[in-house]
Motif scaffolding. Structure first.
Motif, PDB file in Angstrom:
ATOM      1  N   ARG A 216       0.801  -1.211   0.000  1.00  0.00           N
ATOM      2  CA  ARG A 216       0.000   0.000   0.000  1.00  0.00           C
ATOM      3  C   ARG A 216       0.838   1.267   0.000  1.00  0.00           C
ATOM      4  N   SER A 259     -10.820   3.510   5.597  1.00  0.00           N
ATOM      5  CA  SER A 259      -9.592   3.697   4.822  1.00  0.00           C
ATOM      6  C   SER A 259      -9.907   3.656   3.328  1.00  0.00           C
ATOM      7  N   GLN A 260      -8.922   4.028   2.519  1.00  0.00           N
ATOM      8  CA  GLN A 260      -9.103   3.973   1.075  1.00  0.00           C
ATOM      9  C   GLN A 260      -9.314   2.534   0.600  1.00  0.00           C
ATOM     10  N   SER A 287     -13.041   9.273  -1.634  1.00  0.00           N
ATOM     11  CA  SER A 287     -11.886   8.590  -2.223  1.00  0.00           C
ATOM     12  C   SER A 287     -10.877   9.599  -2.752  1.00  0.00           C
ATOM     13  N   SER A 289      -6.245  10.456  -2.901  1.00  0.00           N
ATOM     14  CA  SER A 289      -4.899  10.134  -2.438  1.00  0.00           C
ATOM     15  C   SER A 289      -4.759  10.403  -0.950  1.00  0.00           C
ATOM     16  N   GLU A 290      -4.127   9.476  -0.260  1.00  0.00           N
ATOM     17  CA  GLU A 290      -3.750   9.713   1.121  1.00  0.00           C
ATOM     18  C   GLU A 290      -2.681  10.814   1.148  1.00  0.00           C
ATOM     19  N   TYR A 295      -0.601   6.014   4.636  1.00  0.00           N
ATOM     20  CA  TYR A 295      -1.156   6.839   5.715  1.00  0.00           C
ATOM     21  C   TYR A 295      -2.263   6.120   6.475  1.00  0.00           C
ATOM     22  N   ASP A 296      -3.188   5.498   5.750  1.00  0.00           N
ATOM     23  CA  ASP A 296      -4.345   4.862   6.391  1.00  0.00           C
ATOM     24  C   ASP A 296      -3.956   3.735   7.328  1.00  0.00           C
ATOM     25  N   VAL A 319      -2.879  16.724   5.292  1.00  0.00           N
ATOM     26  CA  VAL A 319      -3.216  15.843   6.406  1.00  0.00           C
ATOM     27  C   VAL A 319      -4.454  16.366   7.134  1.00  0.00           C
ATOM     28  N   TYR A 322      -7.559  15.805   4.986  1.00  0.00           N
ATOM     29  CA  TYR A 322      -7.887  14.385   4.898  1.00  0.00           C
ATOM     30  C   TYR A 322      -8.477  13.881   6.206  1.00  0.00           C
ATOM     31  N   GLU A 323      -7.894  14.301   7.328  1.00  0.00           N
ATOM     32  CA  GLU A 323      -8.398  13.877   8.634  1.00  0.00           C
ATOM     33  C   GLU A 323      -9.810  14.391   8.878  1.00  0.00           C
ATOM     34  N   HIS A 326     -12.185  12.221   7.021  1.00  0.00           N
ATOM     35  CA  HIS A 326     -12.200  10.794   7.326  1.00  0.00           C
ATOM     36  C   HIS A 326     -12.292  10.530   8.831  1.00  0.00           C
TER      37      HIS A 326
END
Length: 345
Positions: A216, A259-260, A287, A289-290, A295-296, A319, A322-323, A326
């Motif tokens: 991953r 997670s993705q 959905s 990119s992390e 990251y996940d 970050v 994304y956080e 998610h």
């Protein structure tokens, strides 16, 4: 290397990727298989598969040199090197405890193995034909030798299927189960662990998980893994319990913290079944990119350590965004705000 050698090495590389993936599948399957003829068959083929991988690798080195063993430089795509390993990732003893009975899981494993052996047989038939066409007798001999092993394994698996089906029928139709977790490789590992302080899980499962985490870290592989697993999944394999009985609204409310890999897995499962636009639209919105590959799979503490004085403002902003979308972990959000304040953002 000349053009013919490059093509031979490419085909050898594809064969090696297949053997490496099958090794992890077998390690995980042995961990969930009770002692008996099927487990004996898997254990024997695991030894054989490791030997195949070593022999194919050695042949690559003979042709390309010690520095030549790099899948990405052999003309093999990231997907080709990883997709054969994806199926193994979810096959752990814990997976066996969910959903349908152990007998059904073992039968599914055997059917998966038949498909894998058929693919390997085709791979070595192609390698043998190519090697013959360019006059590479050593590679052709290697391909035929391994091909014979794979054909024997497929025959043995086919012979096991009626017995496994009978076990399913006895358990599910006549109330006479035969699967005993206490006689599996996983149970053996637990017993060993109880005697050895600190050792608590089967080594084969750990290797499979480690391979998944490493895979991953290649951009895009998390989504590819999820899509493949989702196409093969049943309801009990999904990250949302009771998925089939939920409305679209109930499912979208539970997607945020996934997670993705899990998002892609549910995406594939949803497209295969209900294909609801509300669910698929929400998955698409989540959905992406992390902030960085892998990251996940990291804990909040691991992410905070990475953030502390070691990332630029752009990555830190990614970050935080994304956080929020998610898992929304307070410790990570605070760390991003602290780092952004230091950078003057």
């Amino acid at each position: 290397m000349n053009q013919s050698e490059q093509k031979i090495v490419q085909y050898l590389g594809e064969a090696h990727a297949s053997e490496a993936g099958l090794t992890r599948v077998l390690e995980a399957q042995i961990g969930m298989t009770p002692r008996g003829s099927f487990r004996d068959l898997l254990e024997g083929h695991l030894t054989e598969t490791r030997d195949h991988a070593d022999r194919v690798r050695a042949r690559i080195v003979e042709i390309a040199g010690n520095g030549g063993f790099n899948p990405l430089s052999l003309g093999i795509s990231v997907a080709e090197t990883l997709i054969s390993q994806v199926i193994a990732i979810g096959k752990t003893p814990i997976d066996l405890l969910r959903g349908s009975g152990g007998e059904e899981k073992l039968l599914k494993n055997a059917k998966d193995d038949c498909a894998a052996e058929s693919l390997e047989i085709a791979t070595y038939i192609a390698l043998d034909a190519l090697a013959k066409s360019v006059g590479d007798d050593a590679t052709a001999k290697l391909a035929r030798s391994i091909l014979a092993d794979e054909e024997r394994m497929l025959d043995a698996l086919r012979a096991e299927l009626p017995r496994l089906v009978e076990a399913v029928a006895a358990a599910s139709l006549r109330g006479d189960p035969s699967y005993d977790f206490r006689t599996t490789g996983a149970a053996d590992a637990v017993r060993t662990a109880a005697e050895s302080v600190g050792k608590t899980v089967d080594d084969g499962v750990q290797k499979g998980k480690k391979a998944a985490r490493q895979a991953r870290r290649v951009p895009g592989v998390a989504q590819a893994e999820g899509e493949v697993k989702g196409a093969l999944a049943d309801e009990d394999d999904l990250a949302i319990a009771g998925y089939d009985g939920m409305t679209g609204a109930e499912i979208t409310d539970r997607l945020t913290g996934l997670s993705q890999v899990d998002l892609a897995k549910i995406d594939a499962y949803e497209r295969k079944h209900e294909n609801r636009t509300t669910v698929l639209g929400r998955i698409q919105a989540l959905s992406g990119s992390e902030p960085w590959p892998g990251y996940d799979d990291q804990t909040a503490g691991e992410i905070v350590k990475v953030l502390n004085g070691s990332q630029d403002a752009e990555t830190t902003t990614a970050v935080r965004k994304y956080e929020h979308a998610h898992k929304d972990r307070a410790t990570v959000i605070r760390a991003t705000e602290r780092e952004l304040a230091r950078s003057g953002r």
